[in-house]
Design a protein around this motif. Sequence first.
Motif, mmCIF file in Angstrom:
data_model
loop_
_atom_site.group_PDB
_atom_site.id
_atom_site.type_symbol
_atom_site.label_atom_id
_atom_site.label_comp_id
_atom_site.label_asym_id
_atom_site.label_seq_id
_atom_site.Cartn_x
_atom_site.Cartn_y
_atom_site.Cartn_z
ATOM 1 N N SER A 28 0.827 -1.207 0.000
ATOM 2 C CA SER A 28 0.000 0.000 0.000
ATOM 3 C C SER A 28 0.862 1.258 0.000
ATOM 4 C CB SER A 28 -0.911 -0.002 1.233
ATOM 5 O OG SER A 28 -0.153 -0.297 2.391
ATOM 6 N N ALA A 29 2.090 1.149 -0.506
ATOM 7 C CA ALA A 29 3.029 2.272 -0.453
ATOM 8 C C ALA A 29 2.543 3.476 -1.257
ATOM 9 C CB ALA A 29 4.403 1.829 -0.952
ATOM 10 N N LEU A 30 1.886 3.246 -2.380
ATOM 11 C CA LEU A 30 1.418 4.373 -3.190
ATOM 12 C C LEU A 30 0.430 5.236 -2.409
ATOM 13 C CD1 LEU A 30 0.948 2.748 -6.726
ATOM 14 C CD2 LEU A 30 2.802 4.247 -5.958
ATOM 15 N N ASP A 31 -0.459 4.605 -1.670
ATOM 16 C CA ASP A 31 -1.400 5.357 -0.843
ATOM 17 C C ASP A 31 -0.657 6.147 0.230
ATOM 18 O OD1 ASP A 31 -3.821 6.241 0.357
ATOM 19 O OD2 ASP A 31 -3.766 4.550 1.747
ATOM 20 N N ILE A 32 0.341 5.524 0.841
ATOM 21 C CA ILE A 32 1.136 6.196 1.875
ATOM 22 C C ILE A 32 1.829 7.426 1.300
ATOM 23 C CG2 ILE A 32 3.183 5.951 3.341
ATOM 24 C CD1 ILE A 32 2.340 2.942 3.640
ATOM 25 N N THR A 363 -6.531 6.609 3.654
ATOM 26 C CA THR A 363 -5.746 6.156 4.803
ATOM 27 C C THR A 363 -4.364 6.794 4.790
ATOM 28 O OG1 THR A 363 -6.935 4.046 4.946
ATOM 29 C CG2 THR A 363 -4.752 4.139 5.948
ATOM 30 N N GLY A 364 -3.746 6.853 3.612
ATOM 31 C CA GLY A 364 -2.421 7.459 3.518
ATOM 32 C C GLY A 364 -2.421 8.913 3.942
ATOM 33 N N ARG A 365 -3.421 9.654 3.500
ATOM 34 C CA ARG A 365 -3.473 11.063 3.885
ATOM 35 C C ARG A 365 -3.781 11.209 5.373
ATOM 36 N NH1 ARG A 365 -6.605 16.200 0.975
ATOM 37 N NH2 ARG A 365 -5.472 17.778 2.195
ATOM 38 N N ARG A 366 -4.651 10.344 5.898
ATOM 39 C CA ARG A 366 -4.976 10.445 7.329
ATOM 40 C C ARG A 366 -3.734 10.181 8.174
ATOM 41 N NH1 ARG A 366 -5.365 11.749 11.457
ATOM 42 N NH2 ARG A 366 -6.972 11.518 13.065
ATOM 43 N N LEU A 367 -2.902 9.241 7.744
ATOM 44 C CA LEU A 367 -1.643 8.979 8.436
ATOM 45 C C LEU A 367 -0.760 10.225 8.457
ATOM 46 C CD1 LEU A 367 -0.391 5.441 7.369
ATOM 47 C CD2 LEU A 367 -0.121 6.431 9.640
ATOM 48 N N ALA A 368 -0.590 10.831 7.287
ATOM 49 C CA ALA A 368 0.254 12.019 7.190
ATOM 50 C C ALA A 368 -0.335 13.179 7.986
ATOM 51 C CB ALA A 368 0.430 12.411 5.726
ATOM 52 N N TYR A 369 -1.657 13.281 7.972
ATOM 53 C CA TYR A 369 -2.319 14.338 8.733
ATOM 54 C C TYR A 369 -2.107 14.138 10.230
ATOM 55 C CZ TYR A 369 -6.026 17.572 10.189
ATOM 56 O OH TYR A 369 -6.733 18.598 10.767
ATOM 57 N N GLU A 370 -2.094 12.879 10.667
ATOM 58 C CA GLU A 370 -1.821 12.594 12.074
ATOM 59 C C GLU A 370 -0.405 13.028 12.447
ATOM 60 O OE1 GLU A 370 -3.329 10.513 15.732
ATOM 61 O OE2 GLU A 370 -4.080 11.753 14.085
ATOM 62 N N VAL A 371 0.537 12.769 11.557
ATOM 63 C CA VAL A 371 1.913 13.220 11.794
ATOM 64 C C VAL A 371 1.952 14.741 11.884
ATOM 65 C CG1 VAL A 371 4.246 13.335 10.833
ATOM 66 C CG2 VAL A 371 2.950 11.193 10.695
ATOM 67 N N ARG A 372 1.269 15.404 10.968
ATOM 68 C CA ARG A 372 1.231 16.870 10.968
ATOM 69 C C ARG A 372 0.638 17.403 12.275
ATOM 70 N NH1 ARG A 372 4.299 19.717 8.550
ATOM 71 N NH2 ARG A 372 3.851 18.824 6.497
ATOM 72 N N ARG A 373 -0.459 16.825 12.704
ATOM 73 C CA ARG A 373 -1.089 17.266 13.956
ATOM 74 C C ARG A 373 -0.183 16.994 15.155
ATOM 75 N NH1 ARG A 373 -6.629 14.358 14.516
ATOM 76 N NH2 ARG A 373 -7.305 16.086 15.806
#
Length: 385
Positions: A28-32, A363-373
């Motif tokens: 699922s790397a592309l989504d990440i 899911t990939g964006r939510r992960l990155a958004y969690e990192v940002r937050r």
Amino acid sequence: MIDRKEIIEIIEDYDTDKLKIGAVASHSALDIFDGAVEEDFRTLAVCQEGREKTYTDYFKSQRDASGQITRGIVDESVCLKKFNEVIRPENQQRLVDDNVLFIPNRSFTSYCGIDDVENKFKVPLVGSRNMLRSEERGLEKDYYWLLEKAGLPFPERIEDPQDIDELVMVKLPHAVKKLERGFFTAGTYEEYQEKSQSLLKQGVITEEALKEARIERYIIGPVFNLDMFYSPIESEMNKLELLGVDWRFETSLDGHVRLPAPQQMNLAEHQLTPEYTVCGHNSATLRESLLEEAFRLCEKYVEAAKKYYDPGIIGPFCLQTCVDKDLNYYIYDVAPRVGGGTNVHMSVGHPYGNTLWRKPMSTGRRLAYEVRRAIETDQLDRIIT
């Protein structure tokens, strides 16, 4: 298991203005990576020679003079002879020096080995390092153990093949395709013997794997993979989110169901038993009356994870379910990390995630958004292990 305090000490030396999101370039790397660039992070793909061009060429990023992304999603790549070489100290050091936060997917644990992921890979992971082993079916505390502790529904296990009295699924690994399934179904002990002997003769399964196989009652119904997210840093809204639902295309099963029954019955022996190798995914939604129970199941899983795998689930996870004729859920697999089907949501998001966040949210964006937050609220230590 690497002490979480050691990882937190490593992250303290990171330059949070230069954080990069990294992952093994598979699964699922592309989504990440897509989600990371949507949240203005640079990306780094750990590739394997011979299967790298998807990431190093076709989805390579292009940025304008100001650094804004104009095309693609992969900023940098590290190409290794084998994925598991990322465990080597010098390769880990490169990731740490590059301020990489690593996102575990199934390819990471499968190719690099769960022992090395737990004990040698000293790169900060976004997610639950200590829960990744629970995905290894057959171990003492696998996901079935956790589901039982949580009081969650899963298909009944049949201990002795001679007790097969209705349709069952026999779960065991494929002998040739090392990371794939050698699953088969049977409705009687006689059919179990017939199919297993045929698959043994074809070299699809082994005697050793057959002895260790898990046999469980087959749930007749559609498959829904619940792509969930749990945020330990959320303070105002519910910490649990449904981001999307997907289902699988499986070869050669999906080819079988396209054939009329007479043709299925007349297949050659090596074609008769379908294989269950996942080769693609599609998106789905649930009828609204089923959502409440889906959330309840996921809440129970989260609570059990906290109790038995401190600090519990962090970020994305996936409950793979079947729904029977009476609209009851049965959980037949669990991914304590990014699910395998989330690429179907990349870029466009999913109706559930988009509805919740009022913008495209995969899911990939939510992960990155969690990192940002986490960066903005100085809580990065709460989402890494």
